[in-house]
Write a protein that holds these residues in place. Structure first.
Motif: not given
Length: 475
Positions: A419-420, A422, A424, A427, A431
């Motif tokens: 999900v890099q 998305l 901040d 994300r 995560t």
């Protein structure tokens, strides 16, 4: 087993009964010993995730001591809110509060590698999340329907699974040592294994105070083992002791105040889970200690204290507090229901929190030794979640809800790069793994009709159908 020398059977079941001071103080300290290690461990984990230097000569050393100090101080303050009460705040029951493990998977992504600079937003989230948690006290009973054992058991299991990696890293030498030749060495693992074996031995082959304090005593034995094999020196202990003040007061907004949407949303969402955990602990205390159900007033008062205690802690640099389940078991074991006994323990915690030298001594515990205790504690979190899941009716519907929630939540923990792209904030929340798993489980449990339990296809369930409540599925 109850101790009739403390009072009559009727007195022991009364939360307002006050034993003689000579009995109340040792019983109160026993409560502190049962939760002490679990209470300060989150501060050490978050400091490590933020990248604090752990050596006594590190510039971050005073900050680490302060976080440990606040963990002790505000666990005591929050416990006092529960036992002494302030208006509607507090249950007037022997509830021991301490730093919650539940929020660690949320806090780690917020601070990862950012050092002291990340703490302003973190504690801003603790403050606002705590206030939101307190508001839940007004209607906690009305939202319990959305959090059955399927959801709460999944979340608690996910918390433990998110943390076991930390225990293994600590036992192998700590995050800073990853990639170095000494990481995972036999010496490092030997210290962790000493703690694990001593803890297990005391837990299952002793009684009374020794059994209750098994993890703490295991760490002490591991500490002396580390001294004997050269992992820790008296010079390092002396340096840490010398650099720690004899007395210090907490500082409001020591790290500033910053509102981060990711932090606020994360803490508010986790407040639901923490509130339900507290409801369970309150019920456990009244059933185990007094043989009755908890009243609505006790449940709402406990929730108010949970949230307010966390909010106050956030102002001064403390982490979210929640009721500690291990102390619920201690009440059932001793049969002493007196809230004033726990008040004695709370005062002891506050005194420890005002003396940074206590934190300085804690900080000298080698990370490998702490890893042994953490492996036991976090493994027990997973076991607690599985125990909650044993109350679930494992039909096809519930299996699908659990499978999807666990797969996505645990998968995002293991592969955060997925999900890099998305934003901040989103994300960080994704995560953590915990929040997406909880959200999916809650929504699916509310949306999917119960009659799907007997209509799921074999393709979905893999040929396994639900069995009796709490049992494994069978073909």
């Amino acid at each position: 087993m109850t101790d009739q020398s403390i009072g009559t059977a009727e007195q022991l079941r009364d939360p307002n009964y006050t034993p003689a001071l000579g009995k109340a103080i040792p019983l109160g300290i026993q409560h502190v010993l049962a939760m002490f290690v679990s209470n300060v461990t989150p501060a050490i984990i978050i400091a490590g995730a933020a990248g604090f230097g752990f050596g006594s000569n590190s510039p971050d050393f005073p900050e680490l001591l302060y976080l440990i100090q606040m963990s002790m101080l505000f666990a005591g303050v929050a416990t006092l809110l529960q036992t002494v009460t302030v208006g509607p705040v507090g249950a007037a029951l022997p509830i021991v509060q301490g730093t919650s493990f539940a929020f660690i998977p949320i806090m780690i992504p917020l601070v990862a590698g950012r050092g002291v600079d990340a703490l302003a937003a973190l504690f801003g989230g603790v403050l606002i999340g705590g206030l939101f948690h307190a508001v839940l006290g007004f209607f906690i009973g009305r939202i319990r329907f959305a959090l059955p054992p399927l959801v709460t058991g999944l979340v608690v299991t996910m918390i433990g699974l998110a943390l076991v990696k930390v225990g293994i890293q600590y036992a192998a030498g700590g995050v800073p040592a990853i990639g170095t030749p000494e990481y995972g060495s036999l010496l490092n693992w030997s210290a962790a294994l000493v703690v694990i074996f001593v803890t297990l031995g005391l837990k299952f082959f002793s009684k009374g105070m020794l059994s209750v304090s098994a993890v703490l005593i295991g760490l002490i034995v591991g500490y002396f083992y580390a001294l004997m094999v050269g992992m820790l020196s008296f010079e390092a202990i002396g340096s840490s002791w010398a650099r720690s003040a004899a007395f210090a007061l907490p500082q409001p907004f020591k790290y500033g105040f910053e509102i981060s949407f990711a932090a606020v949303l994360g803490f508010c969402l986790m407040a639901f889970i923490s509130a339900i955990e507290t409801v369970g602990d309150v019920s456990g205390i009244t059933k185990g200690g007094a043989g009755r159900e908890a009243t609505d007033k006790e449940i709402s008062g406990a929730t108010y204290a949970d949230g307010l205690g966390s909010a106050i802690a956030g102002i001064f640099g403390g982490f979210p507090n929640t009721s500690f389940s291990q102390n619920v078991g201690l009440i059932a074991m001793t049969g002493v229901m007196s809230r004033h006994v726990v008040t004695c323990g709370a005062i002891f915690l506050i005194l420890c929190g005002l003396v940074p030298k206590v934190g300085g001594l804690i900080r000298t515990i080698p990370i490998e030794v702490l890893g042994g205790g953490v492996i036991v504690m976090f493994g027990m979190v997973v076991a607690a979640g599985i125990s909650m899941l044993s109350d679930v009716d494992w039909n096809r519907r519930n299996m699908v809800i659990f499978a999807i929630s666990l797969s996505i939540g645990l998968g995002l923990q293991l592969e955060p790069g997925a999900v890099q792209h998305l934003p901040d904030t989103l994300r960080i929340l994704m995560t953590s793994g915990l929040l997406p798993a909880a959200f999916i489980a809650i929504i699916l449990n509310l949306v999917l009709p119960e009659d799907l339990a007997d209509e799921a296809t074999e393709e979905v369930s893999g040929g396994m159908s639900g069995a009796a409540k709490g049992s494994l599925p069978h073909k």
